[in-house]
Design a protein around this motif. Structure first.
Motif, mmCIF file in Angstrom:
data_model
loop_
_atom_site.group_PDB
_atom_site.id
_atom_site.type_symbol
_atom_site.label_atom_id
_atom_site.label_comp_id
_atom_site.label_asym_id
_atom_site.label_seq_id
_atom_site.Cartn_x
_atom_site.Cartn_y
_atom_site.Cartn_z
ATOM 1 N N MET A 1 -24.241 58.606 16.547
ATOM 2 C CA MET A 1 -23.910 59.703 17.455
ATOM 3 C C MET A 1 -24.951 60.824 17.432
ATOM 4 O O MET A 1 -25.119 61.478 18.440
ATOM 5 N N PRO A 2 -25.665 61.063 16.334
ATOM 6 C CA PRO A 2 -26.648 62.150 16.330
ATOM 7 C C PRO A 2 -27.724 61.977 17.403
ATOM 8 O O PRO A 2 -28.168 62.945 17.997
ATOM 9 N N LEU B 1 -28.428 64.688 24.582
ATOM 10 C CA LEU B 1 -27.703 65.610 25.457
ATOM 11 C C LEU B 1 -28.269 67.021 25.362
ATOM 12 O O LEU B 1 -28.379 67.730 26.367
ATOM 13 N N GLU B 2 -28.640 67.431 24.170
ATOM 14 C CA GLU B 2 -29.251 68.756 23.993
ATOM 15 C C GLU B 2 -30.589 68.832 24.730
ATOM 16 O O GLU B 2 -30.894 69.828 25.388
ATOM 17 N N THR B 3 -31.380 67.793 24.636
ATOM 18 C CA THR B 3 -32.672 67.756 25.331
ATOM 19 C C THR B 3 -32.463 67.795 26.842
ATOM 20 O O THR B 3 -33.160 68.525 27.556
ATOM 21 N N ILE B 4 -31.505 67.024 27.338
ATOM 22 C CA ILE B 4 -31.215 67.007 28.776
ATOM 23 C C ILE B 4 -30.799 68.398 29.242
ATOM 24 O O ILE B 4 -31.288 68.902 30.265
ATOM 25 N N GLN B 5 -29.917 69.031 28.494
ATOM 26 C CA GLN B 5 -29.476 70.377 28.868
ATOM 27 C C GLN B 5 -30.658 71.347 28.905
ATOM 28 O O GLN B 5 -30.821 72.109 29.859
ATOM 29 N N ARG B 6 -31.477 71.318 27.885
ATOM 30 C CA ARG B 6 -32.627 72.220 27.811
ATOM 31 C C ARG B 6 -33.593 71.969 28.968
ATOM 32 O O ARG B 6 -34.053 72.899 29.626
ATOM 33 N N GLU B 7 -33.883 70.709 29.238
ATOM 34 C CA GLU B 7 -34.853 70.378 30.284
ATOM 35 C C GLU B 7 -34.323 70.681 31.684
ATOM 36 O O GLU B 7 -35.080 71.144 32.544
#
Length: 140
Positions: free
Chosen positions: A1-2, A8-14
């Motif tokens: 899961m990490p 997901l964090e990268t997608i949100q940031r980008e």
């Protein structure tokens, strides 16, 4: 899961950075227009004409907010109004010649920017990215 959480964090940031760049580019195209007003113009072009209420519903904005935006676009000579043939009490918004030209110029600038940005991408990668964007857009 990490790995999924990191992705997901990268997608949100980008995507946040993408939206920020889009707002900046919109301001460069015309200093009096925002990304929202460009989006409204694009929707009116796509539909041929529409009511202010249609814009409010599509963008999930308050009618008074849309009314102010539409008023600004009219003052700039980019949008016009005509009577709705199906309901004489209503009015349809439509692009003026100046609005059409502004969108055509913006499209060409975006097209050149995307062409430059994806120069080093292979056709397969570019096709996959396009398909992912469509899939993402359809998942809402």
């Amino acid at each position: 899961m990490p790995d999924r959480d990191a992705a997901l964090e990268t997608i949100q940031r980008e995507l946040t950075a993408f939206a920020r760049r889009a707002r900046h580019k919109a301001a460069q195209l015309h200093p009096e227009l925002s990304l929202v007003t460009y989006s409204m113009l694009d929707l009116v072009k796509e539909r041929g004409s529409c009511r202010g209420a249609d814009l409010a519903a599509h963008f999930m904005l308050d009618k008074s907010t849309v009314s102010r935006q539409v008023g600004a676009l009219e003052r700039l000579g980019l949008l016009g109004r005509k009577a709705d043939p199906d309901d004489q009490r209503g009015q349809l918004l439509h692009l003026t010649d100046a609005g059409e030209q502004l969108l055509a110029d913006a499209y060409e600038q975006r097209r050149r920017a995307f062409t430059d940005r994806f120069t080093s991408w292979g056709d397969e990668d570019l096709g996959r990215f396009a398909a992912y964007l469509v899939r993402y857009g359809e998942s809402e």
